[in-house]
Enzyme design. Sequence first.
Site, PDB file in Angstrom:
ATOM      1  CG  ASP A  30      12.320 -23.321  46.816  1.00 24.01           C
ATOM      2  OD1 ASP A  30      12.211 -23.881  45.194  1.00 24.01           O
ATOM      3  OD2 ASP A  30      13.121 -24.064  47.682  1.00 24.01           O
ATOM      4  CB  ILE A  31      12.899 -21.390  41.445  1.00 21.99           C
ATOM      5  CG1 ILE A  31      14.102 -22.853  41.852  1.00 21.99           C
ATOM      6  CG2 ILE A  31      13.405 -20.338  41.518  1.00 21.99           C
ATOM      7  CD1 ILE A  31      14.423 -22.633  40.499  1.00 21.99           C
ATOM      8  CG  ASN A  86      16.277 -31.365  53.745  1.00 24.08           C
ATOM      9  OD1 ASN A  86      16.391 -31.711  53.940  1.00 24.08           O
ATOM     10  ND2 ASN A  86      16.002 -30.400  52.148  1.00 24.08           N
ATOM     11  CD  GLU A  94      17.034 -30.853  44.968  1.00 22.67           C
ATOM     12  OE1 GLU A  94      16.756 -30.348  44.694  1.00 22.67           O
ATOM     13  OE2 GLU A  94      16.173 -31.702  45.296  1.00 22.67           O
ATOM     14  CB  VAL A  95      21.855 -26.107  46.243  1.00 23.54           C
ATOM     15  CG1 VAL A  95      22.879 -24.434  46.412  1.00 23.54           C
ATOM     16  CG2 VAL A  95      20.966 -25.839  45.791  1.00 23.54           C
ATOM     17  CG  HIS A  99      19.517 -23.888  51.442  1.00 27.68           C
ATOM     18  ND1 HIS A  99      20.403 -25.244  50.905  1.00 27.68           N
ATOM     19  CD2 HIS A  99      18.124 -24.902  51.389  1.00 27.68           C
ATOM     20  CE1 HIS A  99      19.726 -26.328  50.288  1.00 27.68           C
ATOM     21  NE2 HIS A  99      18.611 -26.041  49.847  1.00 27.68           N
ATOM     22  CG  HIS A 101      14.445 -25.228  52.752  1.00 29.07           C
ATOM     23  ND1 HIS A 101      14.170 -25.908  51.453  1.00 29.07           N
ATOM     24  CD2 HIS A 101      15.140 -26.563  52.636  1.00 29.07           C
ATOM     25  CE1 HIS A 101      14.331 -26.062  50.106  1.00 29.07           C
ATOM     26  NE2 HIS A 101      15.486 -26.943  50.765  1.00 29.07           N
TER      27      HIS A 101
END
Length: 118
Positions: A30-31, A86, A94-95, A99, A101
């Site tokens: 993750d960035i 999420n 958010e995206v 995905h 995490h």
Amino acid sequence: MTDCIFCKIIAGEIPSRKVYEDEDILAFHDIKPAAPVHFLIIPKKHIPTLADATEEDIPVMGKIMTIAGKLAKQVGCHDGFRTIVNTGRVGCQEVYHVHVHILGGDKPLGVMLGMPAL
């Protein structure tokens, strides 16, 4: 999906720090890490949210969940980790490319839902 950041990462248009890749999935750091270890596992197929997954997606979603532990251990999560998916606006996604995490480190992560309600 031309405007999906994760699809661009899959296509190699945006660089990432890869943890793992095969024909179906990609895992990368993750960035904006929220823990000492924080990476994402995504399907290469664009699935907007977990709520959009279908029976056709069972193999790739199962693969993501079963490889999570192996990858977490490889990057240093030897005493456990947290998985988070999420979903949608209420889930603070958010995206909009499903995905998972993976978060961990040496110390316990704290409460599950530490953010105040909006």
